[in-house]
Design a protein around this motif. Structure first.
Motif, mmCIF file in Angstrom:
data_model
loop_
_atom_site.group_PDB
_atom_site.id
_atom_site.type_symbol
_atom_site.label_atom_id
_atom_site.label_comp_id
_atom_site.label_asym_id
_atom_site.label_seq_id
_atom_site.Cartn_x
_atom_site.Cartn_y
_atom_site.Cartn_z
ATOM 1 N N ASP A 166 58.201 50.982 15.607
ATOM 2 C CA ASP A 166 58.763 50.033 16.569
ATOM 3 C C ASP A 166 60.281 50.039 16.464
ATOM 4 O O ASP A 166 60.843 49.636 15.443
ATOM 5 C CB ASP A 166 58.216 48.630 16.297
ATOM 6 C CG ASP A 166 58.431 47.694 17.469
ATOM 7 O OD1 ASP A 166 59.368 47.929 18.250
ATOM 8 O OD2 ASP A 166 57.669 46.735 17.613
ATOM 9 N N ARG A 198 62.088 51.423 13.315
ATOM 10 C CA ARG A 198 61.501 52.738 13.573
ATOM 11 C C ARG A 198 62.045 53.785 12.601
ATOM 12 O O ARG A 198 63.253 53.929 12.450
ATOM 13 C CB ARG A 198 61.780 53.148 15.016
ATOM 14 C CG ARG A 198 61.140 54.478 15.423
ATOM 15 C CD ARG A 198 61.434 54.773 16.883
ATOM 16 N NE ARG A 198 60.967 56.103 17.271
ATOM 17 C CZ ARG A 198 59.725 56.368 17.670
ATOM 18 N NH1 ARG A 198 58.832 55.408 17.749
ATOM 19 N NH2 ARG A 198 59.379 57.601 18.007
ATOM 20 N N GLU A 206 44.929 51.703 14.999
ATOM 21 C CA GLU A 206 45.898 51.745 16.095
ATOM 22 C C GLU A 206 45.354 51.181 17.401
ATOM 23 O O GLU A 206 46.102 50.528 18.144
ATOM 24 C CB GLU A 206 46.410 53.176 16.277
ATOM 25 C CG GLU A 206 47.220 53.669 15.071
ATOM 26 C CD GLU A 206 47.873 55.019 15.311
ATOM 27 O OE1 GLU A 206 47.779 55.522 16.452
ATOM 28 O OE2 GLU A 206 48.480 55.562 14.360
ATOM 29 N N VAL A 247 47.231 48.206 19.748
ATOM 30 C CA VAL A 247 47.491 48.231 21.188
ATOM 31 C C VAL A 247 46.886 47.003 21.854
ATOM 32 O O VAL A 247 47.483 46.405 22.756
ATOM 33 C CB VAL A 247 46.929 49.522 21.804
ATOM 34 C CG1 VAL A 247 47.091 49.508 23.315
ATOM 35 C CG2 VAL A 247 47.623 50.742 21.204
ATOM 36 N N TRP A 302 49.224 43.971 20.338
ATOM 37 C CA TRP A 302 50.675 44.034 20.539
ATOM 38 C C TRP A 302 51.080 44.806 21.786
ATOM 39 O O TRP A 302 52.250 44.787 22.163
ATOM 40 C CB TRP A 302 51.345 44.663 19.317
ATOM 41 C CG TRP A 302 51.128 43.902 18.050
ATOM 42 C CD1 TRP A 302 50.959 42.553 17.939
ATOM 43 C CD2 TRP A 302 51.057 44.431 16.718
ATOM 44 N NE1 TRP A 302 50.792 42.206 16.614
ATOM 45 C CE2 TRP A 302 50.851 43.334 15.838
ATOM 46 C CE3 TRP A 302 51.156 45.704 16.176
ATOM 47 C CZ2 TRP A 302 50.725 43.487 14.465
ATOM 48 C CZ3 TRP A 302 51.043 45.861 14.802
ATOM 49 C CH2 TRP A 302 50.831 44.765 13.958
ATOM 50 N N GLY A 303 50.150 45.538 22.372
ATOM 51 C CA GLY A 303 50.497 46.335 23.541
ATOM 52 C C GLY A 303 51.095 47.690 23.222
ATOM 53 O O GLY A 303 51.386 48.480 24.120
ATOM 54 N N ARG A 304 51.253 48.020 21.967
ATOM 55 C CA ARG A 304 51.825 49.302 21.546
ATOM 56 C C ARG A 304 51.510 49.517 20.072
ATOM 57 O O ARG A 304 51.140 48.579 19.362
ATOM 58 C CB ARG A 304 53.334 49.326 21.762
ATOM 59 C CG ARG A 304 54.092 48.289 20.951
ATOM 60 C CD ARG A 304 55.540 48.182 21.385
ATOM 61 N NE ARG A 304 56.318 47.284 20.556
ATOM 62 C CZ ARG A 304 56.323 45.967 20.671
ATOM 63 N NH1 ARG A 304 55.558 45.385 21.593
ATOM 64 N NH2 ARG A 304 57.073 45.213 19.885
ATOM 65 N N ARG A 364 52.753 49.981 16.472
ATOM 66 C CA ARG A 364 53.970 49.628 15.735
ATOM 67 C C ARG A 364 53.974 50.177 14.321
ATOM 68 O O ARG A 364 55.045 50.354 13.722
ATOM 69 C CB ARG A 364 54.120 48.103 15.691
ATOM 70 C CG ARG A 364 54.071 47.444 17.063
ATOM 71 C CD ARG A 364 54.169 45.935 16.954
ATOM 72 N NE ARG A 364 55.492 45.513 16.526
ATOM 73 C CZ ARG A 364 55.805 44.255 16.207
ATOM 74 N NH1 ARG A 364 54.873 43.311 16.282
ATOM 75 N NH2 ARG A 364 57.019 43.944 15.833
ATOM 76 N N THR A 397 63.255 55.272 21.147
ATOM 77 C CA THR A 397 62.307 55.821 22.102
ATOM 78 C C THR A 397 62.993 55.886 23.464
ATOM 79 O O THR A 397 63.876 55.078 23.773
ATOM 80 C CB THR A 397 61.032 54.969 22.201
ATOM 81 O OG1 THR A 397 61.387 53.603 22.481
ATOM 82 C CG2 THR A 397 60.248 55.009 20.906
#
Length: 230
Positions: free
Chosen positions: A68, A90, A120, A124, A127-129, A131, A145
């Motif tokens: 992230d 990240r 993972e 998602v 958190w929607g992604r 991390r 990113t």
């Protein structure tokens, strides 16, 4: 009556033998069925599919890296009086501790936070992604990113550095390297208002009327110093 029971037991035993089910001496049909049910229960409990794989887990000592670019905070205590939380961004790699795992459980004991490094799809969903990811961060993992403010800032720094190269050939190579690493620059567009300003249109109309009617009056004005008699 006993003879009928004995005969029924013999028939049950014969049927079991035909089906390939082992029987015990002096075992009644009810006892055999109970034994078979227990054996089936034990088999279902201990058996695994042939292609089943062991799901990854997160334990103390597990290595995890952050994906992230906005950062993630990993608590180490469930209270404010414990150890302070750690923030990773990240590309950072860290080792999971027992304190992190304990602090990542909710009041019902359900795991979250750093526990999700091994799941993972659940990241998602929550958190929607993604991390967090198991293992150390790859050496070529960028700290940004594409499309994020971090990316734009890093790209601009690299672009300025490329243009600062004095040798024309090396400068061209540096500019190409920026494009290959960061991708194309973000597109910008400006929409201009094509509508005519009403004040401009009114002034033009007034000018046209004056021109068509000639000069109706003229007045001469001379500049005078302040305080001079009129």
């Amino acid at each position: 009556m006993n003879s009928k029971r004995a005969r029924l037991a013999e028939l049950e035993t014969e049927l079991a033998e035909r089906r390939g089910v082992a029987t015990e001496p002096h075992e009644t049909p009810a006892q055999r069925r109970l034994r078979e049910a227990r054996a089936l229960r034990d088999a279902l409990t201990t058996s695994k599919p042939a292609d089943a794989r062991t799901a990854p887990t997160v334990d103390p000592g597990t290595v995890v890296h952050c994906l992230d670019d906005r950062g993630i905070t990993i608590p180490q205590s469930v209270t404010i009086f414990g150890e302070h939380a750690l923030t990773f961004t990240r590309g950072d790699t860290f080792v999971v501790t027992e304190k992190m795992l304990d602090a990542a459980r909710d009041k019902f004991g359900n795991p979250g936070g750093v526990w999700l490094a091994a799941d993972e799809p659940e990241q998602v969903r929550r958190w929607g992604r993604v991390r967090l990811r198991l293992g150390a961060a790859p050496r070529d993992l960028e700290s940004w990113t594409y499309g994020t403010p971090q990316w734009a800032s890093a790209r601009e720094e690299a672009r300025i550095a490329a243009w600062a190269v004095s040798d024309p050939v090396e400068r061209a190579q540096a500019r190409r390297a920026v494009e290959e690493r960061f991708g194309p620059a973000p597109t910008t567009s400006t929409t201009l208002n094509a509508a005519e300003d009403p004040s401009v249109r009114a002034a033009a109309a007034q000018r046209a009327r004056l021109d068509s009617g000639g000069v109706r009056s003229a007045q001469r004005v001379e500049a005078r110093e302040a305080g001079a008699d009129r």
